[in-house]
Design an enzyme around this catalytic site. Sequence first.
Site, PDB file in Angstrom:
ATOM      1  N   GLU A   3      49.123  33.134  17.951  1.00 27.88           N
ATOM      2  CA  GLU A   3      48.695  33.791  19.183  1.00 27.88           C
ATOM      3  C   GLU A   3      47.223  34.206  19.113  1.00 27.88           C
ATOM      4  O   GLU A   3      46.512  34.154  20.111  1.00 27.88           O
ATOM      5  CB  GLU A   3      49.565  35.028  19.435  1.00 27.88           C
ATOM      6  CG  GLU A   3      51.010  34.726  19.790  1.00 27.88           C
ATOM      7  CD  GLU A   3      51.165  34.158  21.178  1.00 27.88           C
ATOM      8  OE1 GLU A   3      50.696  33.016  21.420  1.00 27.88           O
ATOM      9  OE2 GLU A   3      51.761  34.838  22.028  1.00 27.88           O
ATOM     10  N   THR A  44      45.251  33.128  30.147  1.00 26.38           N
ATOM     11  CA  THR A  44      45.631  34.421  29.573  1.00 26.38           C
ATOM     12  C   THR A  44      44.421  35.324  29.370  1.00 26.38           C
ATOM     13  O   THR A  44      44.469  36.537  29.649  1.00 26.38           O
ATOM     14  CB  THR A  44      46.360  34.223  28.235  1.00 26.38           C
ATOM     15  OG1 THR A  44      47.532  33.430  28.457  1.00 26.38           O
ATOM     16  CG2 THR A  44      46.779  35.559  27.640  1.00 26.38           C
TER      17      THR A  44
END
Length: 317
Positions: A131, A184
Amino acid sequence: METVRVFAPATVANVACGFDIFGFAVDQPGDEVVLTRRDEPGVTIVAILGDEGRLPREAARNTAGIAIQKYLEHIGRTDVGVDVILHKQMPLGSGLGSSAASAVAGVYAINELLGRPLSTIDLLPFAMEGERVACGSAHADNVGPSLLGGFVVVRSYNPLDVIRIDTPTGMHATLVHPDIEVNTKDARFILRNEVSLKNTIIQMGNVAGLIAGLMKPDYSLISRSLVDVIIEPVRAILIPQFDEVKQAALDNGALGCSISGSGPSMFALSANAEIAQQVGKAMQEAFLSVDITSELYVSEINSQGPKVLEPVSNLTV
């Protein structure tokens, strides 16, 4: 074992009021990884399917690749060599935990390949490194549920403390992914740095209420608590027709509806499969009213997390 194929599920993060601390796994979609041992040490991405050439093939910049590398470094097995085939089975930038599913599939697969020297929960920090590569933040609200299955609470990051809680049997999730993309990093950039005391108190009440509602279980309490007064009002502007889609879900019996992760996907929770399907159809129709097509997924909360698949022969290049 010389080759292993693993599926890791998509996830819904935030779950309305739980920004960066709540997440749950679903049955579909998800990503698959095939690892094959080779003589030379190191991690090599030999192919990525389904990404339209957009993802990096360099292992250190790939979510699955870096998770595997960090795992091998941690257990002191840098002598191990693996070829990686990654099959992306969900859209990039979908808000469904695409990068998390790849990282989880990769680290779960290497642990299987080497005979499970670590427990599943101990794989979490390596998946989180995936991530970090994907969006600059090693958050756990997607990788946690994708790895552990179920509904996950991230109580703390320092030290890392992740808890899985029970959810009502039969409750279903509806995921609708409109054919648009939200980055994101962009979705995080627009968030406010400060929150009013009033909204903080409201949000804390909803967080506590949602956990209590899931564990009791109490559908009415779940419904009253699936409210986000901090993040959703800001991010909703990135999703065309958001208000209409959310209202369509609620009008058709959903317990609640909000943004999945950073969007543009939206999720709803319903008491059973029949309502969840009806809710999904209504949400899709609301998007279609402004000429936005979408994909629909309906499932119970996935309690398993990643799984080893057989055979491996149909995922080769």
